[in-house]
Design an enzyme around this catalytic site. Structure first.
Site, PDB file in Angstrom:
ATOM      1  CB  THR A  59     -10.120 -12.259   0.284  1.00  0.00           C
ATOM      2  OG1 THR A  59      -9.683 -10.888   0.065  1.00  0.00           O
ATOM      3  CG2 THR A  59     -10.317 -12.526   1.412  1.00  0.00           C
ATOM      4  CE1 TYR A  67      -5.016  -5.788   4.639  1.00  0.00           C
ATOM      5  CE2 TYR A  67      -6.776  -5.923   6.762  1.00  0.00           C
ATOM      6  CZ  TYR A  67      -5.572  -5.871   6.011  1.00  0.00           C
ATOM      7  OH  TYR A  67      -6.392  -7.364   5.472  1.00  0.00           O
ATOM      8  CD  GLN A  74      -7.563  -3.267   4.588  1.00  0.00           C
ATOM      9  OE1 GLN A  74      -7.075  -2.849   3.426  1.00  0.00           O
ATOM     10  NE2 GLN A  74      -8.543  -4.143   3.974  1.00  0.00           N
ATOM     11  CE1 TYR A 106      -2.840  -2.874   0.364  1.00  0.00           C
ATOM     12  CE2 TYR A 106      -4.207  -1.670   2.435  1.00  0.00           C
ATOM     13  CZ  TYR A 106      -4.553  -2.541   1.451  1.00  0.00           C
ATOM     14  OH  TYR A 106      -5.512  -3.688   1.393  1.00  0.00           O
TER      15      TYR A 106
END
Ligand SMILES: *[C@@H]1O[C@H](CO)[C@@H](O)[C@H](O)[C@H]1NC(C)=O
Ligand SMILES: *[C@@H]1O[C@H](CO)[C@@H](O)[C@H](O)[C@H]1NC(C)=O
Ligand SMILES: *[C@@H]1O[C@H](CO)[C@@H](O)[C@H](O)[C@H]1NC(C)=O
Length: 625
Positions: free
Chosen positions: A279, A586, A541, A222
């Site tokens: 995922t 994250y 998140q 990220y």
């Protein structure tokens, strides 16, 4: 050999990329320091062709640096509109020197002030100020970056048969593109090794030039850490290392770290096997398994890093090491929670599990839920998690903007890996605390079907390329031992329902169930891996994208403060000594207490292992060890 290497590396850090910063109204003008002494003004001057040391900025770790040691600095730390800027000797942790560059705006980190062209004038000598961020033309500062590849680097990569993209090559801009388009970085080279031996040769070639070396697995970081998070890095892209070998005899798989999660799931499933993972099918296994690796099977099987039996790691000195519970045990500990700071993991050997006989994905949605109902929905989920829920149950709560102010979208998504017929009985105690959902989709089927439904993207990642995003993310890990208070929950929901309704970002929140009864994540003893947050109940998140369609730059300046405020709504309504954390998968490079939040009680041991295996900090990345 090591001693001559050390000698070489004690010379000052060389950065091979320089950035000039221009007022948007005139690209021939440059942001310039009046001199290299502390207190010198920062002003507008004509750009000097070929670059000038007083205009050659490097953007690194939140600092805008000149002359190697001076930083763009808010004079006296005064937040007053019109306060003029200066250069001052860089000091780590000095918040007057921290900036967030996003698209064309340069924001004083953690403040709502931006770099501003005083009176809109581009006259030489006009001093630059801070002013409340407005997004207006005086606050647009496009940058141009020139990166040069040290010739010795190119020569040694070539000698070792390693293909690479260099600045100026036709393949370079694609190779240097970040998944998060908020970052535009210019690596000195992007190398594509095909073996651990070539990775080792590339690391040695970078070290010989005193460069930052960084691995890129799927490139999904990220904060663009796969490109080094800074300009001028040597990027070691692992995408040509995609071998997967499945060993039926001992239920392991050897997976090279150029693989992405979707492709791994397909290969293992073909042999009736599976591992826990997240995922998104395009995420690479390297960073995912190096920092965590949460998915809906994690309550049953643990994080991806929990199933690593051994790893092959290229160290800073070019050694190809094995790390396991019996060999290089400190390194083995460190790479399970902080690997990108310690070396380049070229393959992991993982324990596999039989793919569940069936899997049911459930997705419930409640449109426009009011604050009281949504607060109750979190509180009752927190209670539900402590009932005897089975490990085969994986879930998260989802929030998004409501369709009227004072409301939110609320969702419950997850997967059930027991018999399809027993899902209802497991979920019923929670669902009965909620109103009737506006929508529900229950998708029973095979295990691999559940992976595909949850991904919502092709599992075979060679079949299509992924859509990039322009976004900012924060995370928050809540301790099981000290659940969120009702004040914290209400403040959080109220924030989403009000500020979330007016936000000009496209945002969502996921509240992932890491813990609760029978969670394999929490069953692992805290000190057995470097992963520092075993006692987590929920991982939040918080994710806000640019509202453009597709989500391209510019990123709205208030997108940062929007998420800062959202996280603060929880933290400021929790005990002062609340032992919360943040999740490295994250990552947020704007946190001021990153070491504590990410590495917790493991930071000191990680630092000492780092000193032993990477004393020269070759693998230096934002928010690393
Ligand atoms: C500015 O940086 C560029 C790129 O590193 C370099 O080529 C140039 O020589 C620098 N100029 C000066 C005067 O420092
Ligand atoms: C599993 O078997 C392979 C050989 O098939 C071997 O190389 C590997 O070390 C074994 N792994 C474990 C954890 O026993
Ligand atoms: C490389 O570093 C490792 C870890 O510090 C060390 O064990 C090994 O001896 C070093 N190898 C060489 C060739 O210096």
């Amino acid at each position: 050999m090591l001693s001559s290497l050390s000698f070489l590396l004690l010379s000052p850090v060389l950065l091979s990329a320089a950035t000039s910063i221009h007022p948007s109204v005139n690209s021939a003008k440059c942001l310039t320091a009046a001199s290299n002494t502390d207190g010198a003004a920062v002003q507008i001057q004509d750009c000097v062709s070929g670059g000038s040391t007083s205009q050659n900025w490097t953007i690194s770790g939140g600092n805008l640096k000149l002359f190697g040691t001076k930083c763009l600095d808010v004079t006296g730390g005064s937040t007053t509109n019109g306060n003029k800027l200066q250069v001052w000797t860089c000091a780590s942790g000095n918040t007057n020197q921290l900036w967030t560059v996003s698209g064309n705006t340069i924001q004083w980190t953690s403040h709502s002030s931006c770099l501003d062209l005083t009176d809109g004038s581009v006259t030489n000598g006009n001093p630059i100020q801070i002013w409340a961020c407005s997004g207006g033309p005086n606050q647009q500062w496009p940058t141009t970056t020139s990166t040069t590849t040290p010739s010795g680097l190119q020569q040694s990569l070539t000698t070792n048969g390693i293909s690479a993209a260099y600045p100026g090559d036709s393949t370079y801009s694609a190779a240097a593109k970040a998944y998060n388009l908020r970052y535009t970085l210019s690596p000195a080279a992007v190398a594509f090794p095909t073996s651990a031996a070539q990775v080792a040769a590339a690391v040695k070639a970078g070290v010989a030039q005193n460069m930052q070396v960084v691995a890129r697995s799927g490139g999904h970081s990220y904060i663009a850490n796969g490109l080094g998070g800074n300009n001028g890095a040597l990027v070691v892209d692992l995408s040509k290392m995609k071998a997967i070998s499945i060993r039926a005899a001992n239920n392991t798989a050897l997976i090279e770290t150029g693989n992405r999660l979707g492709d791994i799931a397909l290969a293992l499933n073909a042999a009736g096997r599976a591992i826990p993972h997240g995922t998104c099918s395009y995420v690479g296994i390297g960073g995912h398994s190096g920092y965590g690796g949460f998915g809906f099977t994690s309550r049953a099987w643990g994080l991806t890093l929990d199933v690593i039996k051994s790893a092959t790691v290229v160290l800073a000195n070019g050694t190809i090491a094995t790390a396991s519970s019996t060999v290089n045990t400190d390194l083995f500990w460190a790479i399970r929670g902080a690997s990108p700071s310690f070396g380049i993991v070229t393959s992991v050997e993982v324990q596999t599990f039989p793919a569940p006989a069936s899997a049911t994905v459930f997705q419930y949605g409640w449109d426009n839920m009011d604050i009281t109902t949504a607060s109750n929905a979190i509180a009752s989920f927190q209670t539900f998690a402590t009932t005897n829920i089975p490990p085969e149950f994986g879930a998260e709560l989802v929030f998004g903007a409501g369709s009227s102010k004072g409301h939110v979208f609320f969702g419950l998504t997850g997967a059930w890996y027991g018999a399809a017929s027993s899902l209802d009985a497991t979920l019923a105690p929670y669902l009965k605390t909620l109103p009737t959902p506006s929508s529900s989709t229950i998708s029973p089927g095979s295990y691999i079907n559940s992976v595909a439904v949850l991904a919502g993207q092709p599992l075979n990642t060679a079949s299509a390329s992924e859509q990039a995003d322009t976004f900012y993310t924060k995370s928050l890990m809540t301790p099981s031992g000290s659940p969120m208070s009702s004040a914290a929950i209400t403040a959080f929901v109220t924030y989403m329902a009000n500020q979330g309704f007016t936000s000009d970002t496209a945002w969502f929140v996921e509240v992932e169930l890491f813990g609760g009864s029978n969670s394999a994540i929490n069953a692992v003893p805290l000190d057995s891996t470097a992963f520092a947050k075993r006692d987590t109940l929920f991982t939040f998140q918080l994710y806000a994208s640019s509202n453009n369609s597709p989500p391209t730059p510019p990123y709205p300046t208030d997108g940062f403060s929007f998420l800062d405020g959202m996280a603060a709504s929880i933290v400021s309504n929790s005990p002062a000594n609340w032992n919360y954390g943040a999740y490295l998968n994250y990552p947020d490079d704007r946190l001021t207490n990153a070491a504590t939040l990410y590495y917790g009680s493991h930071y000191a041991r990680l630092k000492s292992i780092k000193t032993a295996v990477d004393p020269l900090n070759v693998f230096r990345i934002p928010i690393g060890v």
